[in-house]
Every structure is written in C-alpha cells, then in structure tokens.
Write a protein that holds these residues in place. Structure first.
Motif, mmCIF file in Angstrom:
data_model
loop_
_atom_site.group_PDB
_atom_site.id
_atom_site.type_symbol
_atom_site.label_atom_id
_atom_site.label_comp_id
_atom_site.label_asym_id
_atom_site.label_seq_id
_atom_site.Cartn_x
_atom_site.Cartn_y
_atom_site.Cartn_z
ATOM 1 N N GLY A 1 0.859 -1.187 -0.010
ATOM 2 C CA GLY A 1 -0.016 0.082 -0.165
ATOM 3 C C GLY A 1 0.997 1.293 -0.077
ATOM 4 O O GLY A 1 0.426 2.460 -0.215
ATOM 5 N N LEU A 2 1.919 1.079 0.336
ATOM 6 C CA LEU A 2 3.034 2.318 0.387
ATOM 7 C C LEU A 2 4.329 1.897 -0.438
ATOM 8 O O LEU A 2 4.658 0.595 -0.727
ATOM 9 C CB LEU A 2 3.271 2.721 1.798
ATOM 10 N N ASP B 1 0.262 -8.988 8.487
ATOM 11 C CA ASP B 1 0.311 -7.750 9.170
ATOM 12 C C ASP B 1 0.010 -6.876 8.264
ATOM 13 O O ASP B 1 0.778 -6.632 7.062
ATOM 14 C CB ASP B 1 1.717 -7.725 9.555
ATOM 15 N N THR B 2 -0.844 -5.784 8.510
ATOM 16 C CA THR B 2 -1.068 -4.676 7.820
ATOM 17 C C THR B 2 -1.577 -3.624 8.870
ATOM 18 O O THR B 2 -1.607 -3.800 9.989
ATOM 19 C CB THR B 2 -2.365 -5.065 6.906
ATOM 20 N N ALA B 3 -2.327 -2.541 8.170
ATOM 21 C CA ALA B 3 -2.763 -1.456 8.992
ATOM 22 C C ALA B 3 -3.313 -0.332 8.353
ATOM 23 O O ALA B 3 -3.355 -0.246 6.995
ATOM 24 C CB ALA B 3 -1.238 -0.737 9.678
ATOM 25 N N ARG B 4 -4.468 0.152 9.047
ATOM 26 C CA ARG B 4 -4.909 1.354 8.421
ATOM 27 C C ARG B 4 -3.952 2.362 7.686
ATOM 28 O O ARG B 4 -4.746 3.057 6.878
ATOM 29 C CB ARG B 4 -5.860 2.040 9.557
ATOM 30 N N ALA B 5 -2.733 2.669 8.329
ATOM 31 C CA ALA B 5 -1.805 3.419 7.986
ATOM 32 C C ALA B 5 -1.081 3.196 6.741
ATOM 33 O O ALA B 5 -0.265 4.069 6.326
ATOM 34 C CB ALA B 5 -1.112 4.152 8.953
ATOM 35 N N TYR B 6 -1.513 2.125 6.277
ATOM 36 C CA TYR B 6 -0.108 1.453 5.361
ATOM 37 C C TYR B 6 -0.830 1.830 3.905
ATOM 38 O O TYR B 6 -1.073 0.898 3.060
ATOM 39 C CB TYR B 6 0.070 0.270 5.627
ATOM 40 N N GLY B 7 -1.486 3.003 3.736
ATOM 41 C CA GLY B 7 -2.030 3.300 2.219
ATOM 42 C C GLY B 7 -3.232 2.425 2.115
ATOM 43 O O GLY B 7 -4.251 2.300 2.701
ATOM 44 N N ASP B 8 -2.858 1.748 0.761
ATOM 45 C CA ASP B 8 -4.000 0.989 0.278
ATOM 46 C C ASP B 8 -4.011 -0.584 0.630
ATOM 47 O O ASP B 8 -4.477 -1.479 0.163
ATOM 48 C CB ASP B 8 -4.263 0.692 -1.060
ATOM 49 N N SER B 9 -2.916 -0.635 1.710
ATOM 50 C CA SER B 9 -2.728 -2.307 1.933
ATOM 51 C C SER B 9 -3.916 -3.122 2.124
ATOM 52 O O SER B 9 -4.178 -4.158 1.989
ATOM 53 C CB SER B 9 -1.586 -2.205 3.085
ATOM 54 N N GLU B 10 -4.705 -2.654 3.103
ATOM 55 C CA GLU B 10 -5.920 -3.188 3.795
ATOM 56 C C GLU B 10 -6.704 -3.822 2.414
ATOM 57 O O GLU B 10 -7.155 -4.654 2.245
ATOM 58 C CB GLU B 10 -6.995 -2.500 4.766
ATOM 59 N N LYS B 11 -7.198 -2.459 1.502
ATOM 60 C CA LYS B 11 -7.795 -2.848 0.493
ATOM 61 C C LYS B 11 -7.238 -3.890 -0.649
ATOM 62 O O LYS B 11 -8.025 -4.896 -1.132
ATOM 63 C CB LYS B 11 -7.759 -1.475 -0.371
ATOM 64 N N VAL B 12 -5.929 -3.901 -0.820
ATOM 65 C CA VAL B 12 -5.376 -4.625 -1.730
ATOM 66 C C VAL B 12 -5.174 -6.203 -1.034
ATOM 67 O O VAL B 12 -5.513 -6.873 -1.784
ATOM 68 C CB VAL B 12 -3.641 -4.162 -1.904
ATOM 69 N N LEU B 13 -4.934 -6.258 0.175
ATOM 70 C CA LEU B 13 -4.800 -7.325 0.926
ATOM 71 C C LEU B 13 -6.155 -7.949 0.673
ATOM 72 O O LEU B 13 -6.533 -9.468 0.610
ATOM 73 C CB LEU B 13 -4.500 -7.374 2.421
ATOM 74 N N SER C 1 -6.022 2.881 13.269
ATOM 75 C CA SER C 1 -5.509 4.283 12.453
ATOM 76 C C SER C 1 -4.976 5.173 13.972
ATOM 77 O O SER C 1 -5.231 4.855 14.861
ATOM 78 C CB SER C 1 -6.873 4.964 12.237
ATOM 79 N N PRO C 2 -3.847 5.817 13.324
ATOM 80 C CA PRO C 2 -3.036 6.576 14.233
ATOM 81 C C PRO C 2 -3.915 7.723 14.881
ATOM 82 O O PRO C 2 -3.511 8.255 16.040
ATOM 83 C CB PRO C 2 -1.990 7.173 13.455
ATOM 84 N N LEU C 3 -5.230 7.779 14.359
ATOM 85 C CA LEU C 3 -6.251 8.678 15.357
ATOM 86 C C LEU C 3 -5.692 10.275 15.181
ATOM 87 O O LEU C 3 -5.915 11.034 15.969
ATOM 88 C CB LEU C 3 -6.551 8.464 16.342
ATOM 89 N N ASP C 4 -4.849 10.444 14.146
ATOM 90 C CA ASP C 4 -4.446 11.705 14.079
ATOM 91 C C ASP C 4 -5.547 13.088 13.927
ATOM 92 O O ASP C 4 -5.161 14.077 14.228
ATOM 93 C CB ASP C 4 -3.553 12.119 12.784
ATOM 94 N N ASP C 5 -6.518 12.606 13.398
ATOM 95 C CA ASP C 5 -7.765 13.717 13.081
ATOM 96 C C ASP C 5 -8.855 13.535 14.458
ATOM 97 O O ASP C 5 -9.650 14.223 14.324
ATOM 98 C CB ASP C 5 -8.643 13.248 11.828
ATOM 99 N N CYS C 6 -8.417 12.711 15.357
ATOM 100 C CA CYS C 6 -9.422 12.996 16.546
ATOM 101 C C CYS C 6 -8.834 13.946 17.453
ATOM 102 O O CYS C 6 -7.594 14.278 17.792
ATOM 103 C CB CYS C 6 -9.168 11.570 17.481
ATOM 104 N N PRO C 7 -9.656 15.051 17.829
ATOM 105 C CA PRO C 7 -9.452 16.013 18.714
ATOM 106 C C PRO C 7 -8.835 15.777 19.916
ATOM 107 O O PRO C 7 -8.830 14.808 20.544
ATOM 108 C CB PRO C 7 -10.701 16.601 18.947
ATOM 109 N N PRO C 8 -7.673 16.562 20.026
ATOM 110 C CA PRO C 8 -6.670 16.254 21.429
ATOM 111 C C PRO C 8 -7.701 16.114 22.601
ATOM 112 O O PRO C 8 -7.402 15.472 23.588
ATOM 113 C CB PRO C 8 -5.618 17.488 21.460
ATOM 114 N N VAL C 9 -8.839 17.071 22.719
ATOM 115 C CA VAL C 9 -9.597 17.067 23.855
ATOM 116 C C VAL C 9 -10.886 16.425 23.137
ATOM 117 O O VAL C 9 -11.609 17.388 22.663
ATOM 118 C CB VAL C 9 -9.653 18.267 24.513
ATOM 119 N N ALA C 10 -11.588 15.293 23.400
ATOM 120 C CA ALA C 10 -12.574 14.793 22.838
ATOM 121 C C ALA C 10 -13.437 14.106 23.907
ATOM 122 O O ALA C 10 -12.838 13.343 24.827
ATOM 123 C CB ALA C 10 -12.181 13.968 21.680
ATOM 124 N N GLN C 11 -14.800 14.010 23.990
ATOM 125 C CA GLN C 11 -15.517 13.321 24.679
ATOM 126 C C GLN C 11 -15.446 12.071 24.539
ATOM 127 O O GLN C 11 -15.159 11.472 23.537
ATOM 128 C CB GLN C 11 -16.943 13.691 24.808
#
Length: 543
Positions: free
Chosen positions: A245-246, A278-290, A309-319
């Motif tokens: 995927g990368l 072994d794969t990951a959400r962060a490995y580009g298209d890896s899950e899709k290809v796999l 996912s690394p959750l980079d888009d989750c707000p630092p302060v979140a409920q």
C-alpha cells in the motif's frame, strides 16, 4: 470391533455453496467421500439436517444409494447421537466430513487398530501434529461417550464440534503414524474454488476413484502443489504488507507491486504455511489490496493482524463518545476493506493510545472485543519502555516490537517478557529484522540518512559475521539471527517480488543457531546510535 462411520455434510457452505454436490471423479463429492471411507466394508451414514436446503443433498444420496440421516440443524452433537439410535454404547464411531475425500477405508482401519490398541476414549487425526495435509482428518470415539456428552454439556461450542467435551473429560490421543510425511502445510479439503479444482484434478482419469490409495493421492498432491516450496510450514513467517500500500523501505526502488502479483504473493505464502499477515489502516491501500488477495475464501486460511488508525484527526480533547466513534470508524473501515465481518486481531499503532484520551481508545476496543467484532488485542511498540508499559495491561495478548541484529536495546528486557509469558498467553512478533532494508545495502548515503556515523565498521562486521555463519549472505544472517531467538513467535517480513518470498521461505526452514552461537555473533557487535535503530528519526530523502 463394531464400527459405525458418520460423515457430516451440509449444502449451505458460505464460501463454496453446495460444494458437497460438485463432481469429483465422476460422482458428487459427498458420494466419493462416503464410498472411499467405506471401501473396506464399514457401514457409512451421511448425517445432515432436516432443512429444506438439504433436500437436494438427500435426493442425490438416495440416487447413489448412500445411507443418510436427517437431524437437528444447529445441534450437531444431537444429530450424531440421534443417528446412532439402536447402536450400542461400545460401538466405535468414526466422525468424518463430506468435503474431505482423501480418508479411505485403509486409513480408517489403521486408526481403528490404534484406537483399540491404546484403549482410549478418543483418537483424532486433526491438525499439524499428524504430518498429513489439512483435510485428511478423522475422529474416533465410542457411541456411549457421545451420548454422555449429549447429556452433560450445554456449551454451543461443544455441541457444534461434537467431541470437545469428550476430549476434556477423557483426554485426547493423537494418531501420528504419518508424521514422516511432513505434509501438514498442504491442503486437500474442499472449501474454496481453488481447493475444488485441485482435488478434482487429482481424481481425473481414474476408473475407480473410490479405490485410489491415499498414499497415491498424497504423492499426486505433492506433484500438483508446485507453489509449495518448503518441506515444513513457515509458521514463524509473518507476511508484512506495508509494501502493498506504500512505497515502503529505505532501499525500496521498485515501488508497490500490482494487484495480480500481490494475489500471487499472498496465496503462495499461505500455501507454504504462513499463518499471519500484518497490515494497518496507516499503510495506504494495503488493507484494500490485501482484502482483494484474500477473496474467494482465502481469508479463512490465515489470520490478519491489522492496526488501528493513528487517530491523527481525533481532537486532542474529545468526549468519550467521540473517541469511541473514531475507534469504531477505523475498525469498521478495516473490516470493509479486508472483506470480513470480524477482525482476527487488532493492534494499536501507537502505544500511547493505551492511555490517551483517559484510556477511552482501549476501552472502546475492549467493548468491540466483547461484541465479537475484534478478536485478540495487541500493541505495536517502538521501544523497550513502550513494551513494558503495554505489558502492564493484562488484555494485551500480542506485542509487536522492532528488533534486528544491531539492536542492543532489548537485551535487558527479554527476561521480563519471558517472565510475563509465564502468567498469560502472549504472542511476540518482531519487525524490522532488516531495519527497513538498511542492513541489506552498502550505499553509504542511505546509512548517512539513517544517522549512522560508523557505517563502514557496521558493514564490515555484517560481512564478517555472514562469512563466518551463513556463506556470506547478510540477509540470511539478519533473518536467521531473529528466527533463532526462542522468545520470538514470528518475524514480520515485507516483500514485493516472488523471488524475495521464495528466498524468505527458504530461510524460514533453516535450523536455528544455538544460544552460544548467538552470543558469539554479538560479542563484538558495533554500537550504533539509537537514532539508527529508529526509522522515524531518519532524514527524509528530500531533506
């Protein structure tokens, strides 16, 4: 000895519908299985359900004059017991399945002889210890023990799989007369279209397929399985899929392989006994290809370990409910792309997510595990400190760590990991055995990017150890060093060519080095900066 053979069959297979009715050797698969099992004279009964979906199966069995019994759909144990009405308790009952046509009367007679000689309550030929391909399976117990299980257990697992209660109470003896065959990584069941085509081909041209000796079939299976390249299953190889995927790895010049090649790589790896991917959400298209590579039933033959996912888009302060939503989004995206309803295993991509957002990420995963959406939980760590933190969580059952022949950081931690394994089930996988390909290259500019000031010394040491221990092959040196660590359950290896896969499979079958030899190898190991051991700190190509 009085014997009754019960052959379990249904037509509602999800991966290959009505597979038991497909023609093999000129007859329906289930008919061939029954005829082969009974070709030395033992009576055979096909046990199926009363469901309308099995009406056609029963019509076919009646046409071919195969005895059958229709019973409970959900309760397989009850179906077996009901099929034994009028059979006395001392009868030996052989349990078989309608999608496995290799077992024949001679093989069953061998098992019956062993069963009687050992005077056991259960004898099974299932799984890797038999030395036989997946699909050459049979279980023997007594009719009385089946009735006892029927009366005693309420477990849905016991009732679905028929014999677990008997094994727990009386012990399970294994039939291991064929261990010398070493064919446990071969496959002769019929569960997918590929399986069917292989098995059908083995019986082509036979006038009497029901009488083909099992030995002849095993020999033919070996000849037909041209993709099997190893003499023993490569169970400790974990196929890394970041390259799918990368554009992954410091020495990678080829880029990502095409889908057709990925399909071939994944399926060849599985055929050779690779049990984990072994794969990951962060490995580009890896899950899709796999997911595409594992279509058509291949996902049932291996375990996929993906990462949140690394959750980079989750707000630092979140409920808590917001964090839960981000976690669930990642999990269900992985399920969709991999083409599954449940993840076999899921790891945190970042160890700090164990405690981030007041522990809500881990809490959300625990709830998904409780619901059956996720199987095992684990953590991918970057350092010994993170590993020890992860191990303080009892629910962590998989730990993935970076480890290679230059990495001295783990020397003081291994004993702690081993001690932890005494108290719980813990799988240890290591990645970066080749340090993202750095250890395989002599290009000093790449070593400079990896912040290694003593690259000349390191390269000379690697060459010397390779010459002394494995014919000058630095790649084998690095892989074999990791594989020889008895605390490591699997080594994650990424690849993007068929040649690399076949080479890695070959190394997997090499004898491990002794502890003394390992200590000798590292006694003069050059020290490198910690930054060299952490690819996250390396200089980017355009920096």
């Amino acid at each position: 000895m009085k014997v009754r053979l019960l052959l379990q069959a249904r037509t509602n297979s999800s991966r290959l519908p009505a597979k038991v009715l497909l023609p093999v050797g000129g007859v329906p698969l289930v008919v061939l299985a029954a005829r082969r099992a009974g070709n030395t004279g033992h009576p055979v009964t096909v046990v199926t359900s009363r469901e309308p979906s099995d009406d056609l199966l029963c019509e076919v069995l009646a046409k071919w004059r195969i005895n059958f019994f229709r019973g409970d759909l959900e309760d397989t144990l009850k179906r077996f017991v009901d099929a034994l009405e009028g059979v006395s308790d001392e009868y030996a009952v052989v349990r078989l399945t309608g999608d496995n046509v290799f077992p024949d009367g001679a093989f069953i007679d061998e098992m019956l002889k062993e069963f009687e000689k050992k005077e056991v309550a259960y004898l099974g030929c299932v799984g890797g210890s038999s030395g036989l391909p997946y699909g050459v399976s049979a279980e023997i117990t007594r009719a009385g023990h089946l009735r006892e299980a029927q009366n005693e257990t309420e477990s849905s697992f016991d009732r679905e799989h028929v014999t677990p209660w008997i094994i727990r109470k009386y012990g399970g003896s294994r039939f291991e007369h064929y261990q010398s065959q070493r064919m446990e990584h071969y496959r002769c069941t019929v569960d997918t279209l590929d399986d069917y085509l292989t098995v059908a081909k083995l019986f082509e041209g036979s006038d009497k397929p029901e009488n083909m000796p099992m030995e002849a079939l095993l020999k033919a299976l070996k000849a037909e399985s041209t993709d099997v390249a190893v003499t023993a299953p490569a169970k400790r190889m974990v196929l890394g899929t970041a390259q799918f995927g990368l554009d992954y790895g410091i020495a990678n010049r080829a880029g990502r392989p095409q889908q057709k090649l990925v399909n071939d790589l994944v399926r060849t790896a599985i055929k050779n006994g690779v049990q984990n991917l072994d794969t990951a959400r962060a490995y580009g298209d890896s899950e899709k290809v796999l997911g595409k590579a594992l279509a058509e039933g291949w996902s049932s033959r291996t375990t996929v370990i993906t990462k949140l996912s690394p959750l980079d888009d989750c707000p630092p302060v979140a409920q808590p409910e917001v964090v839960e939503a981000f976690v669930e989004r990642s999990v269900y995206q992985s399920c969709r792309l991999l083409g599954v309803s449940k993840l076999d295993a899921l790891m945190l991509h970042r160890a700090d997510h164990l405690t981030a957002w007041n522990g809500e990420v881990w809490n959300a995963l625990a709830q998904l595990k409780k619901k059956g959406v996720v199987g095992e939980l684990g953590v991918s760590v970057q350092s010994p400190k993170e590993a020890l933190t992860a191990l303080s969580f009892d629910s962590v059952s998989i730990l993935q760590i970076p480890f290679n022949i230059l990495d001295y950081r783990w020397d003081s931690v291994i004993e702690k990991i081993l001690d932890e394994r005494k108290h719980r089930c813990l799988t240890i996988h290591v990645r970066s055995a080749l340090l993202q390909g750095l250890l395989t290259t002599n290009h000093l500019n790449l070593w400079k990017r990896a912040k290694c000031p003593n690259a000349d010394q390191v390269l000379e040491w690697l060459r010397e150890q390779a010459n002394n221990n494995c014919g000058g092959d630095v790649v084998e040196l690095c892989l074999r060093f990791a594989l020889s660590q008895d605390w490591i359950d699997g080594v994650v290896l990424g690849l993007d060519t068929k040649e690399q896969l076949l080479y890695n499979l070959k190394v997997m079958s090499v004898e491990p080095w002794s502890r003394d030899q390992l200590l000798k190898i590292i006694e003069d190991r050059p020290q490198v900066p910690k930054e060299t051991l952490d690819p996250a700190t390396w200089t980017k190509p355009d920096a």
